[in-house]
Design a protein around this motif. Structure first.
Motif, PDB file in Angstrom:
ATOM      1  N   PHE A 159     -10.197  18.583  -8.532  1.00  0.00           N
ATOM      2  CA  PHE A 159      -9.777  17.195  -8.449  1.00  0.00           C
ATOM      3  C   PHE A 159      -8.279  17.084  -8.667  1.00  0.00           C
ATOM      4  CE2 PHE A 159     -14.258  16.303  -8.741  1.00  0.00           C
ATOM      5  CZ  PHE A 159     -14.399  15.120  -8.032  1.00  0.00           C
ATOM      6  N   ALA A 160      -7.657  16.235  -7.856  1.00  0.00           N
ATOM      7  CA  ALA A 160      -6.220  16.020  -7.971  1.00  0.00           C
ATOM      8  C   ALA A 160      -5.900  15.315  -9.282  1.00  0.00           C
ATOM      9  CB  ALA A 160      -5.713  15.197  -6.792  1.00  0.00           C
ATOM     10  N   THR A 161      -4.834  15.758  -9.926  1.00  0.00           N
ATOM     11  CA  THR A 161      -4.361  15.113 -11.147  1.00  0.00           C
ATOM     12  C   THR A 161      -3.040  14.381 -10.929  1.00  0.00           C
ATOM     13  OG1 THR A 161      -3.263  17.175 -11.806  1.00  0.00           O
ATOM     14  CG2 THR A 161      -5.503  16.789 -12.644  1.00  0.00           C
ATOM     15  N   LYS A 162      -2.326  14.757  -9.860  1.00  0.00           N
ATOM     16  CA  LYS A 162      -1.026  14.140  -9.603  1.00  0.00           C
ATOM     17  C   LYS A 162      -0.636  14.337  -8.147  1.00  0.00           C
ATOM     18  CE  LYS A 162       3.807  14.272 -11.195  1.00  0.00           C
ATOM     19  NZ  LYS A 162       4.767  14.960 -12.103  1.00  0.00           N
ATOM     20  N   VAL A 163      -0.102  13.291  -7.537  1.00  0.00           N
ATOM     21  CA  VAL A 163       0.446  13.361  -6.180  1.00  0.00           C
ATOM     22  C   VAL A 163       1.911  12.957  -6.246  1.00  0.00           C
ATOM     23  CG1 VAL A 163       0.338  12.497  -3.817  1.00  0.00           C
ATOM     24  CG2 VAL A 163      -1.777  12.830  -5.117  1.00  0.00           C
ATOM     25  N   THR A 164       2.786  13.786  -5.699  1.00  0.00           N
ATOM     26  CA  THR A 164       4.215  13.502  -5.691  1.00  0.00           C
ATOM     27  C   THR A 164       4.680  13.334  -4.245  1.00  0.00           C
ATOM     28  OG1 THR A 164       4.494  14.856  -7.678  1.00  0.00           O
ATOM     29  CG2 THR A 164       6.486  14.292  -6.450  1.00  0.00           C
ATOM     30  N   ASP A 165       5.260  12.204  -3.956  1.00  0.00           N
ATOM     31  CA  ASP A 165       5.733  11.883  -2.610  1.00  0.00           C
ATOM     32  C   ASP A 165       7.194  12.304  -2.498  1.00  0.00           C
ATOM     33  OD1 ASP A 165       6.357  10.808  -0.183  1.00  0.00           O
ATOM     34  OD2 ASP A 165       5.799   8.750  -0.671  1.00  0.00           O
ATOM     35  N   VAL A 166       7.443  13.499  -1.950  1.00  0.00           N
ATOM     36  CA  VAL A 166       8.801  14.022  -1.822  1.00  0.00           C
ATOM     37  C   VAL A 166       8.945  14.750  -0.485  1.00  0.00           C
ATOM     38  CG1 VAL A 166       9.207  14.311  -4.302  1.00  0.00           C
ATOM     39  CG2 VAL A 166       8.122  16.152  -3.015  1.00  0.00           C
ATOM     40  N   PRO A 167      10.173  14.827   0.056  1.00  0.00           N
ATOM     41  CA  PRO A 167      10.389  15.623   1.262  1.00  0.00           C
ATOM     42  C   PRO A 167      10.134  17.101   0.965  1.00  0.00           C
ATOM     43  CG  PRO A 167      12.231  14.131   0.857  1.00  0.00           C
ATOM     44  CD  PRO A 167      11.394  14.121  -0.375  1.00  0.00           C
ATOM     45  N   VAL A 168       9.543  17.794   1.926  1.00  0.00           N
ATOM     46  CA  VAL A 168       9.239  19.219   1.766  1.00  0.00           C
ATOM     47  C   VAL A 168       9.955  20.010   2.854  1.00  0.00           C
ATOM     48  CG1 VAL A 168       7.424  20.963   1.810  1.00  0.00           C
ATOM     49  CG2 VAL A 168       6.993  18.750   0.721  1.00  0.00           C
ATOM     50  N   ALA A 187       0.841  -1.201   0.000  1.00  0.00           N
ATOM     51  CA  ALA A 187       0.000   0.000   0.000  1.00  0.00           C
ATOM     52  C   ALA A 187       0.876   1.251   0.000  1.00  0.00           C
ATOM     53  CB  ALA A 187      -0.916   0.001   1.221  1.00  0.00           C
ATOM     54  N   ARG A 188       0.338   2.299  -0.583  1.00  0.00           N
ATOM     55  CA  ARG A 188       1.075   3.550  -0.700  1.00  0.00           C
ATOM     56  C   ARG A 188       0.624   4.504   0.392  1.00  0.00           C
ATOM     57  NH1 ARG A 188       0.602   7.333  -6.087  1.00  0.00           N
ATOM     58  NH2 ARG A 188       2.082   8.963  -5.506  1.00  0.00           N
ATOM     59  N   PHE A 189       1.548   4.876   1.282  1.00  0.00           N
ATOM     60  CA  PHE A 189       1.232   5.820   2.348  1.00  0.00           C
ATOM     61  C   PHE A 189       2.163   7.020   2.233  1.00  0.00           C
ATOM     62  CE2 PHE A 189      -0.293   1.753   3.963  1.00  0.00           C
ATOM     63  CZ  PHE A 189      -1.573   2.098   4.362  1.00  0.00           C
ATOM     64  N   THR A 190       1.593   8.200   2.237  1.00  0.00           N
ATOM     65  CA  THR A 190       2.349   9.427   1.991  1.00  0.00           C
ATOM     66  C   THR A 190       2.111  10.415   3.125  1.00  0.00           C
ATOM     67  OG1 THR A 190       2.091   9.098  -0.390  1.00  0.00           O
ATOM     68  CG2 THR A 190       2.727  11.295   0.336  1.00  0.00           C
ATOM     69  N   THR A 191       3.163  11.037   3.611  1.00  0.00           N
ATOM     70  CA  THR A 191       3.037  12.045   4.671  1.00  0.00           C
ATOM     71  C   THR A 191       3.641  13.381   4.275  1.00  0.00           C
ATOM     72  OG1 THR A 191       5.105  11.303   5.694  1.00  0.00           O
ATOM     73  CG2 THR A 191       3.072  10.298   6.503  1.00  0.00           C
ATOM     74  N   SER A 192       4.347  13.423   3.144  1.00  0.00           N
ATOM     75  CA  SER A 192       5.003  14.658   2.720  1.00  0.00           C
ATOM     76  C   SER A 192       5.056  14.684   1.200  1.00  0.00           C
ATOM     77  CB  SER A 192       6.426  14.724   3.295  1.00  0.00           C
ATOM     78  OG  SER A 192       7.110  15.864   2.844  1.00  0.00           O
ATOM     79  N   GLY A 193       4.745  15.828   0.610  1.00  0.00           N
ATOM     80  CA  GLY A 193       4.794  15.920  -0.840  1.00  0.00           C
ATOM     81  C   GLY A 193       3.922  17.033  -1.390  1.00  0.00           C
ATOM     82  N   THR A 194       3.452  16.837  -2.611  1.00  0.00           N
ATOM     83  CA  THR A 194       2.609  17.839  -3.271  1.00  0.00           C
ATOM     84  C   THR A 194       1.426  17.159  -3.954  1.00  0.00           C
ATOM     85  OG1 THR A 194       3.876  17.733  -5.348  1.00  0.00           O
ATOM     86  CG2 THR A 194       4.574  19.375  -3.708  1.00  0.00           C
ATOM     87  N   VAL A 195       0.336  17.892  -4.029  1.00  0.00           N
ATOM     88  CA  VAL A 195      -0.840  17.463  -4.777  1.00  0.00           C
ATOM     89  C   VAL A 195      -1.155  18.548  -5.808  1.00  0.00           C
ATOM     90  CG1 VAL A 195      -3.256  16.738  -4.687  1.00  0.00           C
ATOM     91  CG2 VAL A 195      -1.764  16.340  -2.708  1.00  0.00           C
ATOM     92  N   ARG A 236     -14.038   5.864  -5.024  1.00  0.00           N
ATOM     93  CA  ARG A 236     -13.541   6.041  -6.384  1.00  0.00           C
ATOM     94  C   ARG A 236     -12.040   6.249  -6.325  1.00  0.00           C
ATOM     95  NH1 ARG A 236     -15.478  11.628  -9.063  1.00  0.00           N
ATOM     96  NH2 ARG A 236     -13.891  11.006 -10.558  1.00  0.00           N
ATOM     97  N   GLU A 237     -11.365   6.084  -7.437  1.00  0.00           N
ATOM     98  CA  GLU A 237      -9.922   6.300  -7.491  1.00  0.00           C
ATOM     99  C   GLU A 237      -9.633   7.674  -8.066  1.00  0.00           C
ATOM    100  OE1 GLU A 237      -6.336   4.572 -10.128  1.00  0.00           O
ATOM    101  OE2 GLU A 237      -7.253   3.081  -8.801  1.00  0.00           O
ATOM    102  N   ILE A 238      -8.749   8.409  -7.398  1.00  0.00           N
ATOM    103  CA  ILE A 238      -8.334   9.731  -7.867  1.00  0.00           C
ATOM    104  C   ILE A 238      -6.820   9.799  -7.801  1.00  0.00           C
ATOM    105  CG2 ILE A 238      -8.476  12.232  -7.515  1.00  0.00           C
ATOM    106  CD1 ILE A 238     -11.149  11.787  -6.091  1.00  0.00           C
TER     107      ILE A 238
END
Length: 256
Positions: free
Chosen positions: A204-213, A24-32, A147-149
């Motif tokens: 609606f979100a088009t992209k989520v990037t999991d990166v340190p901020v 599973a994908r879990f994200t705590t830092s990044g951009t939407v 739904r999936e986004i």
């Protein structure tokens, strides 16, 4: 069914669940990255009535012939350490649209979800306000619809804000931050989709990037006339006192 078969089936189910959890994908830092969509035809049509149809109907007909039905605008939400910063994309171009203050993206919103506070830079026509206040408290009702986004499994929640605006939101608990676009927060995960069906608007979100901020990327805005929400309401009501029926829509747009 034999006991050995029951045990084997149980073990297979347990192993499958463990594998799914590991993958599973879990994200705590990044951009939407969000895309705001406005149904301009529907929004403008609602502004026509018997008192203005002599001039607004021809203007509306011309707009339909020359412009696309849907206006698209983009924005980015940066998040880390339970803090978020929502910013409109500067490449969206001119933000003056015939129809309603609901169309442009007027707000830069910094939220501290732990403290329950926000700092919002609001552009209201030619003036800029810096609104410091508590986060809006939204009474969400979570449903079973999913739904999936942007690659994330999301669940639907509904609410009413500002006494009359019906909100449909989709959030994912795979991003453990209770933020969202604009001033929409308070669900058990990141809000990746918001629709205001009666206002003909959605994000609606088009992209989520999991990166340190880094912390400086979450710094709240600092420019604007300082106010809280109560002060902003009073300012808008005074400015729109003689606007008649149009005041309701514009007030709603700038307080949202």
């Amino acid at each position: 069914m034999k006991l050995t078969t029951l045990i084997t089936t149980g073990l297979i189910t347990l192993w499958s669940s463990m594998l799914l959890a590991q993958n599973a994908r879990f994200t705590t830092s990044g951009t939407v990255e969000y895309e705001k969509t406005v149904n301009m035809f529907a929004m403008l049509k609602k502004r026509i009535n018997k008192d203005n149809e002599s001039y607004l109907q021809p203007a509306y007909d011309q707009y339909r012939r020359s412009q696309p039905q849907f206006k698209k605008l983009t924005s980015t939400l940066t998040f880390d350490d339970n803090k978020t910063l929502y910013t409109p994309n500067p490449d969206n171009g001119p933000q003056n649209f015939w129809g309603s203050g609901m169309v442009p993206q007027n707000n830069t919103v910094a939220a501290d979800l732990n403290a329950g506070t926000s700092v919002t830079q609001k552009k209201v026509y030619e003036e800029t306000f810096l609104v410091r206040d508590s986060l809006r408290k939204i009474k969400w009702k979570i449903t079973d619809e999913t739904r999936e986004i942007a690659g994330f499994a999301c669940r639907r929640a509904n609410a009413i804000v500002m006494d009359s605006i019906y909100v449909v939101a989709f959030y994912t608990d795979q991003i453990a931050v209770s933020g969202g676009p604009e001033s929409f927060t308070g669900l058990p995960g990141m809000i990746l989709g918001v629709a205001l069906p009666h206002e003909n608007i959605s994000w609606f979100a088009t992209k989520v990037t999991d990166v340190p901020v880094p912390p400086n990327k979450l710094a709240p805005p600092t420019k604007g006339k300082p106010l809280d929400n109560k002060g902003l309401r009073a300012t808008l009501e005074k400015a729109m006192d003689d606007w008649g029926e149009y005041a309701k829509d514009e007030y709603k747009a700038y307080m949202l």
